[in-house]
Design a protein around this motif. Structure first.
Motif, PDB file in Angstrom:
ATOM      1  N   ALA A 155     -13.092  -0.044   4.034  1.00  0.00           N
ATOM      2  CA  ALA A 155     -12.887  -0.037   2.584  1.00  0.00           C
ATOM      3  C   ALA A 155     -11.543   0.570   2.212  1.00  0.00           C
ATOM      4  O   ALA A 155     -10.826   0.049   1.336  1.00  0.00           O
ATOM      5  CB  ALA A 155     -14.022   0.728   1.902  1.00  0.00           C
ATOM      6  N   ASN A 156     -11.151   1.661   2.850  1.00  0.00           N
ATOM      7  CA  ASN A 156      -9.862   2.280   2.548  1.00  0.00           C
ATOM      8  C   ASN A 156      -8.694   1.361   2.912  1.00  0.00           C
ATOM      9  O   ASN A 156      -7.705   1.246   2.164  1.00  0.00           O
ATOM     10  CB  ASN A 156      -9.729   3.606   3.295  1.00  0.00           C
ATOM     11  CG  ASN A 156     -10.635   4.684   2.738  1.00  0.00           C
ATOM     12  OD1 ASN A 156     -11.078   4.609   1.597  1.00  0.00           O
ATOM     13  ND2 ASN A 156     -10.922   5.686   3.554  1.00  0.00           N
TER      14      ASN A 156
ATOM     15  N   PHE B  74      -8.723  -1.935   3.102  1.00  0.00           N
ATOM     16  CA  PHE B  74      -8.695  -3.047   2.148  1.00  0.00           C
ATOM     17  C   PHE B  74      -8.099  -2.599   0.814  1.00  0.00           C
ATOM     18  O   PHE B  74      -7.279  -3.304   0.213  1.00  0.00           O
ATOM     19  CB  PHE B  74     -10.103  -3.594   1.950  1.00  0.00           C
ATOM     20  CG  PHE B  74     -10.205  -4.631   0.872  1.00  0.00           C
ATOM     21  CD1 PHE B  74      -9.828  -5.949   1.115  1.00  0.00           C
ATOM     22  CD2 PHE B  74     -10.671  -4.302  -0.402  1.00  0.00           C
ATOM     23  CE1 PHE B  74      -9.911  -6.911   0.116  1.00  0.00           C
ATOM     24  CE2 PHE B  74     -10.753  -5.250  -1.397  1.00  0.00           C
ATOM     25  CZ  PHE B  74     -10.384  -6.560  -1.139  1.00  0.00           C
ATOM     26  N   ALA B  75      -8.514  -1.408   0.327  1.00  0.00           N
ATOM     27  CA  ALA B  75      -8.027  -0.936  -0.967  1.00  0.00           C
ATOM     28  C   ALA B  75      -6.527  -0.660  -0.929  1.00  0.00           C
ATOM     29  O   ALA B  75      -5.794  -1.023  -1.863  1.00  0.00           O
ATOM     30  CB  ALA B  75      -8.788   0.329  -1.369  1.00  0.00           C
ATOM     31  N   VAL B  76      -6.042  -0.033   0.159  1.00  0.00           N
ATOM     32  CA  VAL B  76      -4.609   0.274   0.253  1.00  0.00           C
ATOM     33  C   VAL B  76      -3.792  -1.013   0.332  1.00  0.00           C
ATOM     34  O   VAL B  76      -2.723  -1.136  -0.310  1.00  0.00           O
ATOM     35  CB  VAL B  76      -4.341   1.188   1.466  1.00  0.00           C
ATOM     36  CG1 VAL B  76      -2.839   1.306   1.723  1.00  0.00           C
ATOM     37  CG2 VAL B  76      -4.945   2.562   1.233  1.00  0.00           C
ATOM     38  N   GLU B  77      -4.259  -1.983   1.094  1.00  0.00           N
ATOM     39  CA  GLU B  77      -3.535  -3.261   1.178  1.00  0.00           C
ATOM     40  C   GLU B  77      -3.519  -3.971  -0.165  1.00  0.00           C
ATOM     41  O   GLU B  77      -2.502  -4.551  -0.563  1.00  0.00           O
ATOM     42  CB  GLU B  77      -4.193  -4.145   2.234  1.00  0.00           C
ATOM     43  CG  GLU B  77      -3.985  -3.651   3.665  1.00  0.00           C
ATOM     44  CD  GLU B  77      -4.647  -4.546   4.668  1.00  0.00           C
ATOM     45  OE1 GLU B  77      -5.226  -5.583   4.251  1.00  0.00           O
ATOM     46  OE2 GLU B  77      -4.611  -4.236   5.885  1.00  0.00           O
ATOM     47  N   TRP B  78      -4.631  -3.927  -0.881  1.00  0.00           N
ATOM     48  CA  TRP B  78      -4.683  -4.583  -2.189  1.00  0.00           C
ATOM     49  C   TRP B  78      -3.746  -3.889  -3.176  1.00  0.00           C
ATOM     50  O   TRP B  78      -3.017  -4.554  -3.926  1.00  0.00           O
ATOM     51  CB  TRP B  78      -6.111  -4.556  -2.722  1.00  0.00           C
ATOM     52  CG  TRP B  78      -6.254  -5.274  -4.032  1.00  0.00           C
ATOM     53  CD1 TRP B  78      -6.418  -6.602  -4.247  1.00  0.00           C
ATOM     54  CD2 TRP B  78      -6.230  -4.656  -5.334  1.00  0.00           C
ATOM     55  NE1 TRP B  78      -6.506  -6.884  -5.583  1.00  0.00           N
ATOM     56  CE2 TRP B  78      -6.388  -5.697  -6.285  1.00  0.00           C
ATOM     57  CE3 TRP B  78      -6.095  -3.348  -5.783  1.00  0.00           C
ATOM     58  CZ2 TRP B  78      -6.422  -5.449  -7.641  1.00  0.00           C
ATOM     59  CZ3 TRP B  78      -6.122  -3.104  -7.145  1.00  0.00           C
ATOM     60  CH2 TRP B  78      -6.284  -4.146  -8.062  1.00  0.00           C
ATOM     61  N   ILE B  79      -3.741  -2.552  -3.198  1.00  0.00           N
ATOM     62  CA  ILE B  79      -2.858  -1.816  -4.104  1.00  0.00           C
ATOM     63  C   ILE B  79      -1.397  -2.057  -3.732  1.00  0.00           C
ATOM     64  O   ILE B  79      -0.528  -2.227  -4.600  1.00  0.00           O
ATOM     65  CB  ILE B  79      -3.188  -0.314  -4.067  1.00  0.00           C
ATOM     66  CG1 ILE B  79      -4.593  -0.064  -4.616  1.00  0.00           C
ATOM     67  CG2 ILE B  79      -2.162   0.491  -4.859  1.00  0.00           C
ATOM     68  CD1 ILE B  79      -5.063   1.372  -4.462  1.00  0.00           C
ATOM     69  N   SER B  80      -1.109  -2.110  -2.429  1.00  0.00           N
ATOM     70  CA  SER B  80       0.270  -2.334  -1.978  1.00  0.00           C
ATOM     71  C   SER B  80       0.775  -3.706  -2.393  1.00  0.00           C
ATOM     72  O   SER B  80       1.911  -3.861  -2.854  1.00  0.00           O
ATOM     73  CB  SER B  80       0.348  -2.180  -0.466  1.00  0.00           C
ATOM     74  OG  SER B  80       1.656  -2.434   0.002  1.00  0.00           O
TER      75      SER B  80
END
Length: 437
Positions: free
Chosen positions: A119-120, A122-128
């Motif tokens: 989850a972390n 995926f979230a970091v890649e999406w925010i990036s």
């Protein structure tokens, strides 16, 4: 507060409990459907945890390399026995079953970390990709995303134990212990990842053996803050633990199932975010938060845990005299059972008199008497289960089978420690009363 249930009368020297089965099947087991059987649940749970373990170990090894994985594993395992021993000591009054503790530890080490890493990432890649700023994405992921994901994943283990092992979840101490074991497992796997990556970075810079990055990571994560994850998740455990104390009413049920656990979870997320944020922004901020916030909160939770354990001992001394008055226990036994020192002395006395089987019998007697006290205390609070009578008779049966060895040992321990029952001064002692003027 509802009136306590009447204590069964001791009408004969040998009880005849028709509700209690043969010795090999003493445990009271209500009939359940096949799909709800313990065997089916255990097999399914072990399978899920085993698959999570294989997946998370493969992910960690892929990120750290084989050598880094082995180094991280060897260093990360060091604080685990200490943390487990600390939480087990806290739970000495009414020890939780090891199967529950091992489930919490395995869930934290395998299932929670697997969910958190996926989850972390995926979230970091999406925010990036959305902000086109990888640096801010990492910072936002550490301070906003990771605390929510990780505390929710760890809190799921406490929720499962609260729902499916309700008999073993009776108060704040149980919540602290289950949350502590879950967080210890989570920190163990996370430390393997951090220490393994640090070792890999040292190798890239040409360091021989453990370099400065590995040593620094070890100092911060293992020496300075081994209690960080247990501290965060303990707030969630306290929410469930205080919820377990509420009476079973429609209004209290809504509070128990939603407000208290949710409040504990939100506090855990907030503290986790503060900790991660201080480490991300500036080293001085990290030291400031560590010294002025984390250490005082840790001290406060330690005091609360010890206070809760003492309250459990007071519950034993307050509930068991009813059974002593009915003849099931000697008058000095409730006071001895409410002292950890007297309990240890009783086991030692039995070991000297009857060997190891005697000490084991006294230990079992103490455990069953403690369970009986908490069973009656829950009934007094309006939390009596439908099988209260059968459980009470079962526990009295267990005590009766061991009282010939345990009762003299506990009476001896009560007298050695000064925890003896003093009769009221107004009683007439066989025609002679030294208090009569």
């Amino acid at each position: 507060m509802p009136a306590p249930a009447p204590v069964p009368a001791l009408e004969s020297d040998q009880p005849d409990f028709t509700a209690v089965p043969e010795r090999a099947k003493w445990r009271y087991k209500p009939r359940k459907a096949f799909w709800r059987s313990r065997l089916v649940r255990a097999v399914a749970l072990i399978t899920v945890l085993a698959l999570c373990a294989l997946a998370i170990l493969a992910l960690v090894r892929e990120q750290t390399g084989t050598e880094g994985f082995l180094v991280g594993l060897g260093l990360a395992v060091l604080p685990v026995p200490l943390l487990m021993a600390a939480f087990r000591w806290l739970d000495r009054v009414e020890p939780a079953p090891w199967k529950n503790l091992l489930f919490a530890l395995a869930w934290g080490a395998f299932a929670s970390t697997l969910v958190a890493i996926l989850a972390n990432s995926f979230a970091v890649e999406w925010i990036s990709s959305a902000t086109a700023d990888p640096g801010s994405a990492d910072t936002l992921g550490a301070t906003a995303v990771a605390p929510v994901v990780e505390e929710t994943a760890k809190g799921a283990a406490v929720l499962l134990l609260f729902l499916f092992r309700r008999r073993d979840f009776t108060g704040p101490v149980d919540g602290l212990v289950y949350a502590g074991f879950t967080a210890t497992g989570f920190a163990f796997t996370e430390n393997i990842l951090y220490l393994g990556n640090a070792f890999g970075e040292d190798q890239e810079f040409g360091a021989a053996g453990l370099g400065s990055i590995t040593v620094g990571t070890f100092f911060v994560r293992i020496i300075m803050s081994p209690f960080a994850h247990p501290l965060f998740t303990s707030l969630t455990g306290l929410g469930f633990g205080f919820a377990a104390l509420l009476p079973v009413t429609a209004r209290a049920r809504r509070t128990r199932l939603v407000l208290l656990p949710l409040g504990g979870l939100l506090l855990a997320m907030g503290m986790h975010a503060l900790w991660n944020g201080s480490a991300t922004f500036h080293p001085l901020a990290f030291l400031l938060v560590y010294g002025m916030f984390m250490v005082p909160v840790f001290a406060l939770l330690t005091w609360l845990a010890i206070w809760s354990r003492q309250k459990e001992l007071r519950t034993i001394s307050g509930e068991l005299p009813a059974y002593a008055s009915a003849g099931w226990l000697a008058h000095d036994e409730p006071l001895a059972l409410s002292s950890m020192r007297a309990r240890a002395l009783a086991r030692g006395y039995a070991a000297r008199s009857f060997g190891k089987p005697g000490a084991q019998a006294v230990g079992e007697y103490e455990a069953f008497a403690t369970t009986l006290a908490f069973l009656r205390h829950r009934a007094r609070r309006g939390q009596a289960a439908p099988d209260f009578t059968a459980r009470e008779q079962e526990l009295l049966h267990h005590l009766w089978q061991r009282r010939q060895v345990a009762s003299p040992a506990l009476t001896h321990a009560a007298r050695v420690t000064g925890r003896v029952w003093v009769p009221p001064q107004y009683l007439d002692y066989g025609g002679y009363n030294p208090y009569r003027s």
